[in-house]
Design an enzyme around this catalytic site. Structure first.
Site, PDB file in Angstrom:
ATOM      1  N   SER A 192      -7.130  -6.143   3.063  1.00 51.09           N
ATOM      2  CA  SER A 192      -6.776  -4.735   4.429  1.00 51.09           C
ATOM      3  C   SER A 192      -5.428  -4.785   5.255  1.00 51.09           C
ATOM      4  O   SER A 192      -4.961  -5.381   5.546  1.00 51.09           O
ATOM      5  CB  SER A 192      -8.236  -3.993   4.379  1.00 51.09           C
ATOM      6  OG  SER A 192      -8.018  -2.792   4.707  1.00 51.09           O
ATOM      7  N   ASP A 201      -5.318   1.278  -5.852  1.00 55.08           N
ATOM      8  CA  ASP A 201      -5.489   1.059  -4.301  1.00 55.08           C
ATOM      9  C   ASP A 201      -4.342   2.621  -3.777  1.00 55.08           C
ATOM     10  O   ASP A 201      -3.276   1.781  -3.685  1.00 55.08           O
ATOM     11  CB  ASP A 201      -5.644   0.206  -3.791  1.00 55.08           C
ATOM     12  CG  ASP A 201      -5.639   0.198  -2.679  1.00 55.08           C
ATOM     13  OD1 ASP A 201      -5.944   1.096  -2.104  1.00 55.08           O
ATOM     14  OD2 ASP A 201      -5.705  -1.386  -2.383  1.00 55.08           O
ATOM     15  N   HIS A 205      -9.792  -0.263  -2.993  1.00 56.20           N
ATOM     16  CA  HIS A 205      -9.262  -1.352  -2.154  1.00 56.20           C
ATOM     17  C   HIS A 205     -10.533  -2.034  -2.164  1.00 56.20           C
ATOM     18  O   HIS A 205     -10.283  -3.614  -1.683  1.00 56.20           O
ATOM     19  CB  HIS A 205      -9.080  -0.168  -1.168  1.00 56.20           C
ATOM     20  CG  HIS A 205      -7.883  -1.113   0.345  1.00 56.20           C
ATOM     21  ND1 HIS A 205      -7.403  -1.617   0.553  1.00 56.20           N
ATOM     22  CD2 HIS A 205      -8.825  -1.265   1.921  1.00 56.20           C
ATOM     23  CE1 HIS A 205      -6.510  -1.929   1.729  1.00 56.20           C
ATOM     24  NE2 HIS A 205      -7.980  -1.838   2.012  1.00 56.20           N
TER      25      HIS A 205
END
Length: 467
Positions: free
Chosen positions: A222, A389, A415
């Site tokens: 991320s 995602d 995610h």
């Protein structure tokens, strides 16, 4: 003269965002005060109920299920990464990195050797892998898997890699500065720019010097990927120190949030957000709420928030894993860092932080913050992203990165699935290992992994059940 947001000209969406944000902050403060007054009695009652419920369920489960339940509870209750790793038979070496702007970052070296051996550099000079967490997280997110087979970090250690876990300034493990205290406003005056300018390159230099190696592999999750992209784009020489960037759930320019009202709020001007949340740490009371609320209720609240903000269902993460992961999910960062992400969403481009001194959209045609020159990155990039995602715009990302980028799509992954799904061992770890094998000669004693031969470029073949 201080400019107050309510005397500036705002759009109607921003007036609504200001009102809702102000209501949320006041309501949360009042609720915190009330909860604090009854914490000692009601909080203990909640925890005793949960413990009794776990005991009842464990008696009804099979032995293997009971072991998983006990392991989940142990990881959930672990105070820090050292305790979490010890549960699985691994050890942690703490190392302190001083950044160029005088923050002290605590990073971790994971090993199967006893703590008594501090081998720096490692006598065998094992290939180095550096893993970095995402937004509002710390290094614990890499090692809180209930099923150790789903833990990428432990698997890399088992395969013979020298694994290091980084931490951003301001989080649980990096709250020290040589001149400022964590209660000072100056301590929290940082954004993604500072992670890219100092934290990432200074940490990499320390790891390479300590390990005796000249290159390492960077694995980011991320925001950890965004920090690497930004750092490599503004530090040309850093590209010579990273042999590959493996990006899990990569983030550069998210489209926005699922809830339209909240999306309008987060895309409001920085002056509004700073007015509401201050200029220090974002939501500092989150830790209190986590300790006060019963784990199942805290889990339900977070799951609801993730659903409303990002439209995530967390279907690929087991209930036990979710309880454990959410307990170690949150860590501190600055309001400015969050504002930076909101600016990126608002502009739909991966830009440096904008102080927004001009204040009005009218001036944007004359002035914009500089974009990170990500097309200049020379380090080989390997993306692993989820088809479900909402934070990954893969086409926008490929347009912003060099043409030689390779990528793998896992169709049903959201995610958080990239590090916590029940099938990480099937769909994430194999392509990572394959990429590492393409870079390094197999480390000594590494076993053949048949799973890797099923991986093809840009595709993961399902095993037994579809993704």
């Amino acid at each position: 003269m201080i400019q107050l947001p309510f005397i500036q000209r705002l759009k109607w969406e921003e007036y609504m965002a200001l009102f809702l944000g102000f209501f949320f902050v006041i309501f949360e403060k009042l609720l915190s005060c009330l909860a604090f007054m009854i914490h000692n009695t009601l909080g203990l009652f909640y925890r005793s109920v949960v413990r009794n419920e776990i005991k009842k369920r464990s008696k009804k489960r099979s032995r293997s299920r009971s072991v998983s339940l006990q392991r989940a509870k142990a990881i959930h209750d672990a105070a820090d990464i050292r305790e979490m790793c010890k549960i699985s038979g691994y050890y942690v070496e703490d190392h302190l990195v001083r950044t160029e702007d005088d923050y002290i970052l605590c990073i971790h070296r994971i090993s199967k050797d006893s703590p008594g051996r501090i081998g720096s550099p490692h006598p065998k000079k094992l290939p180095v892998v550096y893993c970095h967490h995402g937004l509002l997280m710390n290094s614990e997110v890499w090692v809180c898997n209930v099923d150790p087979r789903n833990c990428l970090v432990f698997d890399l250690v088992n395969k013979g890699y020298d694994v290091w876990l980084g931490n951003n300034r301001g989080n649980k493990y990096s709250r020290q500065h040589l001149r400022f205290d964590s209660t000072d406003k100056e301590f929290w005056d940082f954004s993604i720019d500072d992670f890219a300018q100092y934290d990432i390159p200074d940490t990499i230099d320390y790891i390479l010097k300590t390990s005796g190696q000249t290159k390492l592999t960077y694995i980011g999750f991320s925001q950890g990927t965004a920090q690497a992209f930004a750092s490599l784009s503004i530090h040309p020489l850093l590209n010579d120190k990273i042999n590959s960037l493996i990006a899990l759930a990569p983030a550069i320019s998210p489209k926005g949030l699922h809830n339209r009202v909240v999306d309008a709020f987060v895309k409001a001007r920085p002056s509004i957000l700073f007015f509401l949340f201050g200029r220090k740490s974002i939501l500092p009371s989150a830790g209190f709420w986590q300790s006060f609320l019963a784990p199942k209720f805290f889990d339900a609240v977070l799951a609801y928030c993730l659903s409303q903000l990002f439209n995530w269902s967390c279907q690929n993460i087991s209930s036990y894993q979710r309880l454990v992961s959410f307990a170690h999910l949150y860590s501190y960062t600055s309001v400015k860092c969050l504002v930076h992400w909101f600016q990126i969403m608002r502009s739909a481009e991966f830009r440096m932080y904008d102080n927004d001194q001009l204040g009005h959209d009218y001036f944007l045609k004359y002035y914009k913050a500089a974009k990170f020159p990500t097309n200049n990155i020379r380090t080989p990039i390997y993306l692993i992203w989820g088809g479900s995602d909402s934070l990954v715009d893969i086409q926008a990302m490929l347009n912003a990165l060099p043409a030689e980028v390779e990528h793998v799509k896992v169709d049903s992954y959201e995610h958080l699935d990239m590090i916590w799904a029940d099938t990480v061992k099937d769909y994430v770890i194999p392509p990572v290992l394959r990429r590492l094998r393409d870079i390094h000669h197999p480390p000594e004693h590494e076993e053949n992994d048949k799973e890797n031969r099923e991986i093809q470029k840009n595709h993961i073949a399902p095993r037994n059940k579809p993704i």
